[in-house]
Design a protein around this motif. Structure first.
Motif, PDB file in Angstrom:
ATOM      1  N   TRP A  80      78.621 148.386  63.911  1.00 32.91           N
ATOM      2  CA  TRP A  80      78.222 147.105  63.312  1.00 32.91           C
ATOM      3  C   TRP A  80      77.936 146.067  64.394  1.00 32.91           C
ATOM      4  N   THR A  81      77.161 145.076  64.001  1.00 32.32           N
ATOM      5  CA  THR A  81      76.864 143.955  64.888  1.00 32.32           C
ATOM      6  C   THR A  81      76.719 142.689  64.062  1.00 32.32           C
ATOM      7  N   SER A  82      77.068 141.565  64.648  1.00 31.21           N
ATOM      8  CA  SER A  82      76.829 140.284  63.983  1.00 31.21           C
ATOM      9  C   SER A  82      75.326 140.057  63.885  1.00 31.21           C
ATOM     10  N   VAL A  83      74.887 139.489  62.771  1.00 35.34           N
ATOM     11  CA  VAL A  83      73.484 139.103  62.626  1.00 35.34           C
ATOM     12  C   VAL A  83      73.353 137.579  62.528  1.00 35.34           C
ATOM     13  N   VAL A  84      74.432 136.920  62.081  1.00 37.78           N
ATOM     14  CA  VAL A  84      74.487 135.457  62.058  1.00 37.78           C
ATOM     15  C   VAL A  84      75.897 135.046  62.471  1.00 37.78           C
ATOM     16  N   ASN A  85      76.009 134.232  63.501  1.00 43.10           N
ATOM     17  CA  ASN A  85      77.321 133.746  63.906  1.00 43.10           C
ATOM     18  C   ASN A  85      77.723 132.560  63.040  1.00 43.10           C
ATOM     19  N   ASN A  86      79.018 132.342  62.947  1.00 45.21           N
ATOM     20  CA  ASN A  86      79.523 131.388  61.978  1.00 45.21           C
ATOM     21  C   ASN A  86      80.967 131.058  62.324  1.00 45.21           C
ATOM     22  N   TYR A  87      81.496 129.997  61.723  1.00 43.58           N
ATOM     23  CA  TYR A  87      82.885 129.603  61.958  1.00 43.58           C
ATOM     24  C   TYR A  87      83.532 129.192  60.647  1.00 43.58           C
ATOM     25  N   PHE A  88      84.821 129.475  60.549  1.00 38.58           N
ATOM     26  CA  PHE A  88      85.578 129.102  59.355  1.00 38.58           C
ATOM     27  C   PHE A  88      85.794 127.591  59.313  1.00 38.58           C
ATOM     28  N   GLY A  89      85.810 127.042  58.121  1.00 35.14           N
ATOM     29  CA  GLY A  89      86.061 125.616  57.983  1.00 35.14           C
ATOM     30  C   GLY A  89      86.477 125.239  56.577  1.00 35.14           C
ATOM     31  N   PHE A  90      86.670 123.959  56.366  1.00 38.77           N
ATOM     32  CA  PHE A  90      86.979 123.394  55.050  1.00 38.77           C
ATOM     33  C   PHE A  90      85.906 122.349  54.726  1.00 38.77           C
ATOM     34  N   ILE A  91      85.840 121.977  53.466  1.00 32.89           N
ATOM     35  CA  ILE A  91      84.930 120.908  53.036  1.00 32.89           C
ATOM     36  C   ILE A  91      85.704 119.887  52.205  1.00 32.89           C
ATOM     37  N   HIS A  92      85.183 118.668  52.187  1.00 30.90           N
ATOM     38  CA  HIS A  92      85.762 117.628  51.331  1.00 30.90           C
ATOM     39  C   HIS A  92      84.630 116.836  50.689  1.00 30.90           C
ATOM     40  N   ASN A  93      84.927 116.167  49.581  1.00 28.28           N
ATOM     41  CA  ASN A  93      83.953 115.333  48.903  1.00 28.28           C
ATOM     42  C   ASN A  93      83.879 113.989  49.628  1.00 28.28           C
ATOM     43  N   THR A  94      82.740 113.723  50.262  1.00 25.54           N
ATOM     44  CA  THR A  94      82.611 112.532  51.106  1.00 25.54           C
ATOM     45  C   THR A  94      82.487 111.239  50.310  1.00 25.54           C
ATOM     46  N   LYS A  95      82.213 111.348  49.016  1.00 26.22           N
ATOM     47  CA  LYS A  95      82.078 110.146  48.180  1.00 26.22           C
ATOM     48  C   LYS A  95      83.452 109.669  47.706  1.00 26.22           C
ATOM     49  N   GLN A  96      84.234 110.599  47.160  1.00 27.53           N
ATOM     50  CA  GLN A  96      85.555 110.228  46.649  1.00 27.53           C
ATOM     51  C   GLN A  96      86.638 110.290  47.721  1.00 27.53           C
ATOM     52  N   LEU A  97      86.358 111.037  48.791  1.00 21.72           N
ATOM     53  CA  LEU A  97      87.312 111.195  49.889  1.00 21.72           C
ATOM     54  C   LEU A  97      86.536 111.060  51.200  1.00 21.72           C
ATOM     55  N   PRO A  98      86.129 109.818  51.533  1.00 17.39           N
ATOM     56  CA  PRO A  98      85.241 109.608  52.684  1.00 17.39           C
ATOM     57  C   PRO A  98      85.779 110.171  53.994  1.00 17.39           C
ATOM     58  N   LYS A  99      87.088 110.091  54.191  1.00 17.08           N
ATOM     59  CA  LYS A  99      87.702 110.594  55.424  1.00 17.08           C
ATOM     60  C   LYS A  99      88.379 111.921  55.131  1.00 17.08           C
ATOM     61  N   ALA A 100      88.083 112.932  55.946  1.00 21.06           N
ATOM     62  CA  ALA A 100      88.702 114.253  55.773  1.00 21.06           C
ATOM     63  C   ALA A 100      90.221 114.134  55.927  1.00 21.06           C
ATOM     64  N   PRO A 101      90.992 114.928  55.187  1.00 21.05           N
ATOM     65  CA  PRO A 101      92.459 114.853  55.266  1.00 21.05           C
ATOM     66  C   PRO A 101      93.001 115.064  56.677  1.00 21.05           C
ATOM     67  N   GLY A 102      92.333 115.889  57.477  1.00 20.38           N
ATOM     68  CA  GLY A 102      92.708 116.043  58.881  1.00 20.38           C
ATOM     69  C   GLY A 102      93.730 117.124  59.162  1.00 20.38           C
ATOM     70  N   THR A 103      94.840 117.130  58.444  1.00 15.05           N
ATOM     71  CA  THR A 103      95.901 118.097  58.733  1.00 15.05           C
ATOM     72  C   THR A 103      96.233 118.960  57.520  1.00 15.05           C
ATOM     73  N   TRP A 104      96.853 120.100  57.810  1.00 11.40           N
ATOM     74  CA  TRP A 104      97.376 120.958  56.738  1.00 11.40           C
ATOM     75  C   TRP A 104      98.394 120.180  55.905  1.00 11.40           C
ATOM     76  N   GLU A 105      99.262 119.454  56.611  1.00 13.26           N
ATOM     77  CA  GLU A 105     100.345 118.746  55.925  1.00 13.26           C
ATOM     78  C   GLU A 105      99.813 117.721  54.928  1.00 13.26           C
TER      79      GLU A 105
END
Length: 353
Positions: free
Chosen positions: A133-158
């Motif tokens: 096997w080989t990668s065909v598209v590189n990528n990274y894990f992440g999270f998303i947030h709603n920028t309208k109701q939650l303008p600032k990302a929570p930042g931490t797991w806690e």
């Protein structure tokens, strides 16, 4: 088509023509001659509106080769499980999944060795040592947030344990979805092991909406504000943000530490006993071609797998900005492949899932 052996046909007038016509629609050799290739893939590369990287690559591939692409989509684990069930009657030609499921596919004997043209330009960590096997598209894990109701990302797991996220947070199912499994992998890294990670995920369960087999289905819910936070990956969520303006990408950190992530590439392999092996090889070659790789960021919102492709389009610039200040670690994929089920079982026990 299913492979089976034709019974001898009596030598009567017209029997040769009849036998030829029957053979043409059944049997391995006939299947191999079909102008079709079947792809089993994790979700994320096909656009919501037919405007994703797969949409463009498959269309160009069909036009250039005359080979029609049949596409089946699901969670990474789901696609591997389906391929396992079909081992006695293989349907897929090409399998595309996120780690650790591409490694799992290899260990289960689902892949055959094939090194596509251009694979020498793919970094060693992004392809298998045995050429399956080989990668065909590189990528990274992440999270998303709603920028309208939650303008600032929570930042931490806690921060995600706060009561304001009760029934407003969801992540895809570990063991089924690649990005869901990534939640467990990142938590184990950030909290320093399985036990502290499971202790945290047990607490987080109080806010979790519940299981989702597909990560891509979470972004529309975040965009509409039905939930405020979900897991995802950079490529998919950046591509979705074109039609979902309220998505913001962020990377959880353990309190007092830097945000982290790890590579979660779309990795492709040729399926063992594929009914259309030659066509599968052609598609893998096409995916790693210079043309297709240059379209990864511009059209797909991802990172090229080939190290010699250095995109400068607007998406590439935006993606580089997203990744600024984020620490990238490399999971022990061998350990994860060996112990994945025990980690998933621990997560199920911790969360009551």
């Amino acid at each position: 088509m299913p492979t089976h052996t034709l019974k001898p046909i009596a030598a009567v007038a017209g029997s040769l023509a009849l036998a030829a016509s029957l053979t043409a629609c059944s049997g391995t050799s006939a299947a191999a001659d079909e102008k079709v290739v079947t792809v089993y893939s994790a979700d994320g590369l096909k656009g919501e509106n037919g405007d994703g990287w797969y949409d463009r690559v498959f269309k160009d591939f069909e036009k250039q080769t005359g080979i029609k692409v049949k596409y089946v989509e699901g969670g990474s684990g789901e696609m591997v499980q389906r391929a396992v069930r079909e081992k006695s009657n293989t349907q897929a030609d090409v399998l595309v999944t996120l780690p650790p499921f591409i490694q799992q596919a290899g260990s289960k004997g689902l892949l055959q060795k094939y090194e596509p043209q251009g694979v020498d330009k793919v970094n060693g960590a992004d392809k298998s040592a045995d050429g399956t096997w080989t990668s065909v598209v590189n990528n990274y894990f992440g999270f998303i947030h709603n920028t309208k109701q939650l303008p600032k990302a929570p930042g931490t797991w806690e921060a995600l344990l706060d009561g304001r996220f009760k029934n407003k947070l969801q992540y895809s199912t570990p063991g089924v979805a690649g990005d869901g499994t990534a939640v467990v992998i990142k938590a184990m890294h950030d909290f320093g092991g399985k036990e502290p990670a499971m202790e945290y995920l047990k607490k987080l369960q109080a806010n979790n909406v519940g299981p989702s087999s597909s990560t891509s289905k979470l972004a529309p819910k975040v965009d509409k504000g039905e939930i405020l936070v979900a897991n995802g990956d950079v490529q998919m969520n950046h591509a979705q943000s074109a039609s979902m303006p309220n998505l913001g990408i962020w990377f959880p950190a353990k309190s007092g530490s830097r945000p982290t992530t790890f590579a979660l590439p779309y990795a492709a392999g040729l399926v063992h006993d594929a009914p259309h092996t030659a066509n599968g090889r052609k598609l893998l070659d096409f995916m790693l071609s210079e043309t297709a790789q240059r379209q990864v960021s511009a059209i797909g919102g991802g990172f090229p797998a080939r190290s010699d492709i250095k995109p400068t389009d607007d998406n590439a610039i935006a993606l580089a900005k997203v990744m600024e200040g984020v620490e990238i670690f490399e999971p022990d994929w061998k350990d994860i492949d060996t112990n994945l089920q025990s980690y998933i079982d621990a997560w199920k026990s911790a969360t009551g899932s």
